[in-house]
Scaffold this active site. Structure first.
Site, PDB file in Angstrom:
ATOM      1  N   SER A  31      -7.716  16.858 -67.663  1.00 44.82           N
ATOM      2  CA  SER A  31      -7.947  15.960 -68.760  1.00 44.82           C
ATOM      3  C   SER A  31      -6.678  15.579 -69.514  1.00 44.82           C
ATOM      4  CB  SER A  31      -8.941  16.590 -69.747  1.00 44.82           C
ATOM      5  OG  SER A  31      -8.418  17.796 -70.276  1.00 44.82           O
ATOM      6  N   SER A  90      -6.964  21.399 -66.351  1.00 48.85           N
ATOM      7  CA  SER A  90      -6.529  20.196 -67.064  1.00 48.85           C
ATOM      8  C   SER A  90      -5.044  20.107 -67.336  1.00 48.85           C
ATOM      9  CB  SER A  90      -7.294  20.063 -68.391  1.00 48.85           C
ATOM     10  OG  SER A  90      -8.608  19.637 -68.170  1.00 48.85           O
ATOM     11  N   LYS A 150      -1.275  15.736 -76.627  1.00 50.72           N
ATOM     12  CA  LYS A 150      -2.617  15.403 -76.143  1.00 50.72           C
ATOM     13  C   LYS A 150      -3.553  15.167 -77.320  1.00 50.72           C
ATOM     14  CE  LYS A 150      -6.208  17.128 -72.985  1.00 50.72           C
ATOM     15  NZ  LYS A 150      -6.601  18.234 -72.065  1.00 50.72           N
TER      16      LYS A 150
END
Lengths: 454, 454
Positions: A147, A171, A77
């Site tokens: 996210s 997330s 990420k």
């Protein structure tokens, strides 16, 4: 040689590469081909350099010692620092920015021999619900969640075996539920968060994605999670499972209600004892408490960005200045003062201690992963209302995939442990996932959306 | 032009530079001269590049907008990432390592116009009590305390006006007490810890050093600490102060007992109400709880270093592997298991919520900063027994300097606030410090050790 290494889970990749039956270059080539094929539709990556991936693969093939994740392709990420790739946080200020030092988790993955493939799409600073370009691999009209949008989508789409995410609200777990993969949000800080963008020091947690329960167990070894304090279960029989609908139950859509009931049925069919866990009344304050704590901690976390980047979205400036009237998910913030913030921390402290007591009669707890299937549209990554409670309690949560909603989209359920019982939660989730898969094969033999690409 | 800008506090420097009466180059030259003179004796710096400092100064002199800390010379503990200076953590692996991105606090300081002078000596990863080369400016035979050894010493020795430290046990407050300066350990995470080396996510806190109470108030502005929820006091009269000897009182040396009594007397003479605050019995568990939590969180924090650096001191390897028999300060660790760790977190949670209640009758609490004066020898940085309690409770603590022990060394006392009442604690500490200074001038007119260099 395995013809399509990109389809293997991490355990299978490492078994083959460590035994010398598969080279890391072959893994890399397979993964890069898959990405080339699918990236125009899924758009999971914010940075990908195929030549660098092949060079890393060759480096790993040349190693004498082979770690637990030798050659396992991993997506990272884009809020996690990497010394050889940009870390851009999906925000203008950090375009092209390359930290000189790896995040602690990246350092550990390198020691284990992982093949770092690239950076995956995040929402801005992993702090908003505004979707990036990533689409749900099962339906390009739907969000993959956020996210950690790119990480969930890349693992679901067979582009990498493992990916790193983060969770401050929902997330990590939400994208796993929406895309149909396993995910572990471990006990708070049981995996180091050093070198990750911060938002809420109380809630921020590194998250892990994989396509099998055994992969999460392998990652628990890699990240040296706690030794279990009892033998891990090998079957569902006799497991004591608390069924927790949470104070957010009114927001559960029919798909989630059915998924939870199905999972409870599978557990009972396997011989587990499933009993209601009703949380004490004070837990009803936690959604508000979570938002207050994020608001106060976001003020500290984004102060430097506020000062340096006038062009940031208003949300960040307003959080720092205390002038925000709605929070990141559009709920009114009210006008909390210092006493309100202090009260929020007090409730969180009390609930954390209390949860450890109320959960003690159970091995694990079963609870929803999301309000329903992935919503249509990629502009909004969905609601964390079923996740933020557990994030704030700092307990381990595993998303179990395998169930399907009325639109044919994946829908997950969560298995929750007590603090530092991550391995127990992973083991129970793996058993449930296997039982769900067996049942699903029986009841719902075709998964149309998944069949499109698998 | 001021003849010796290095002697000014941050407020005075910024006032002069912002008004154009003093250039940042003059500040830099004065500071560099002081360091050149004193560094052979004090050895506070792990990295210092005079040419770079002068270049930064010229850059600041050329700025049109002048921030709150325009030209204020700041030392940075060497566990805090700086994109233009090495960040070495006092450990072999990171010699010469330069992170590509600033820590959030550094970014904020740059926005405020601070003059970053260099990196200050820390103990290894800010996690051990093994002293570095730094000596106490008041007596080179004594430790300056740790782990923020260089930051405390550099501010005390007039080499910089402000310095950054960190605290996980007593690493900010103890050096302040030993070297005779103000320090603020703020509410946990009320200043972002992004970009700092981690040890304990529960306890790690950025710390600030300065030579005046007003400088801490200025830094509270820079770091955007919370607006006070009541008017800040302008005199000691009517202040409600809790006197807390803590469960560690048996370890207080006569110097500390006298310092605390003197400070209480000064407060009463100034019209404050001072009443005993006896902590509930459960607080007696906190020293053990603090050590357990550090041990578990250190396991996560140092996993990557353990894997990558076989040459690390055994302490780090043993903490990761759970084979340590004594902790960083030489106390037996026992053989805690997961249930013990969970119990430790539960006690910490309960005490944090409880402290907020028991402290509510008081504006602030007065408590020791250290067991006594700085010990002789620089091999061990001293005990955090009077600090770790407050660190774990995540409340703001300010060291108030001005008192002197029987050996002529500085000895501080701590003013403690409730969470997010940092500005109230700073204001009360400033008032106490001023009153102590007035009294000290009367009772103890000469400070021989300090006279040697001031």
């Amino acid at each position: 040689m395995v013809s399509t290494p990109n389809q293997l889970d991490a355990t299978a990749v490492a078994t083959e590469t460590r035994a010398g039956r598969l080279s890391v270059r072959e893994v890399a080539q397979s993964v890069l081909e898959r990405i080339e094929l699918r990236d125009p539709a899924v758009r999971a990556w914010s940075h990908l350099d195929p030549e660098a991936v092949l060079a890393s693969a060759d480096g790993l093939d040349g190693r004498e010692t082979r770690g637990l994740l030798h050659g396992v392709p991993v997506g990272v990420k884009d809020v996690i620092n990497t010394r050889d790739m940009p870390t851009e946080h999906h925000t203008a200020r950090y375009v092209g920015s390359v930290p000189g030092v790896d995040a602690a988790c990246i350092d550990t993955l390198r020691s284990a021999g992982a093949l770092l493939v690239g950076k995956t799409v995040t929402t801005e600073f992993a702090a908003t619900n505004t979707g990036g370009p990533t689409r749900n691999p099962h339906d390009p009209e739907r969000t993959p969640g956020g996210s950690s949008s790119g990480s969930g989508a890349a693992v679901a789409d067979l582009q990498v075996a493992v990916a790193l995410g983060t969770q401050t609200g929902g997330s990590t777990i939400r994208p796993a539920s929406f895309t149909g993969v396993y995910a572990l949000k471990p006990t708070w800080n049981s995996i180091s968060r050093e070198g990750l963008k911060m938002y809420s020091a109380t809630c921020d947690t590194l998250g892990l994605y994989a396509r099998s329960g055994r992969d999460l167990a392998l990652l628990a070894d890699v990240f040296h999670l706690d030794e279990p304090d009892r033998p891990l279960p090998t079957s569902l029989a006799g497991l004591r499972v608390g069924l927790c609908r949470t104070p957010a139950w009114d927001l559960a859509e029919p798909a989630t209600r059915e998924a939870l009931a199905t999972a409870a049925g599978v557990l009972r069919d396997g011989g587990a004892e499933v009993a209601e866990l009703e949380l004490p009344e004070i837990f009803e304050e936690l959604p508000t408490v979570h938002r207050r704590i994020l608001r106060r901690e976001g003020r500290s976390a984004f102060l430097n960005e506020h000062l340096a980047s006038p062009d940031l979205p208003a949300f960040f400036h307003e959080m720092v200045l205390g002038t925000d009237t709605v929070d990141s998910i559009g709920w009114p913030t009210g006008t909390p003062d210092v006493a309100d913030f202090r009260a929020a921390y007090r409730v969180a402290d009390r609930c954390r201690a209390l949860y450890d007591d109320v959960a003690s009669p159970f091995d694990v707890v079963l609870t929803p992963s999301a309000p329903g299937e992935a919503p249509i549209g990629i502009g909004n990554t969905g609601s964390s209302v079923f996740n933020s409670l557990w994030t704030l309690l700092q307990v381990p949560v595993v998303n179990v995939p395998g169930l399907v909603g009325p639109a044919g989209m994946p829908i997950g359920v969560s298995i929750v442990g007590r603090r530092y019982q991550d391995r127990l939660a992973v083991a129970c989730a793996g058993l449930l996932g296997a039982a769900v898969a067996a049942r699903t094969d029986d009841v719902a033999p075709s998964l149309p959306a998944m069949a499109a690409f698998r």
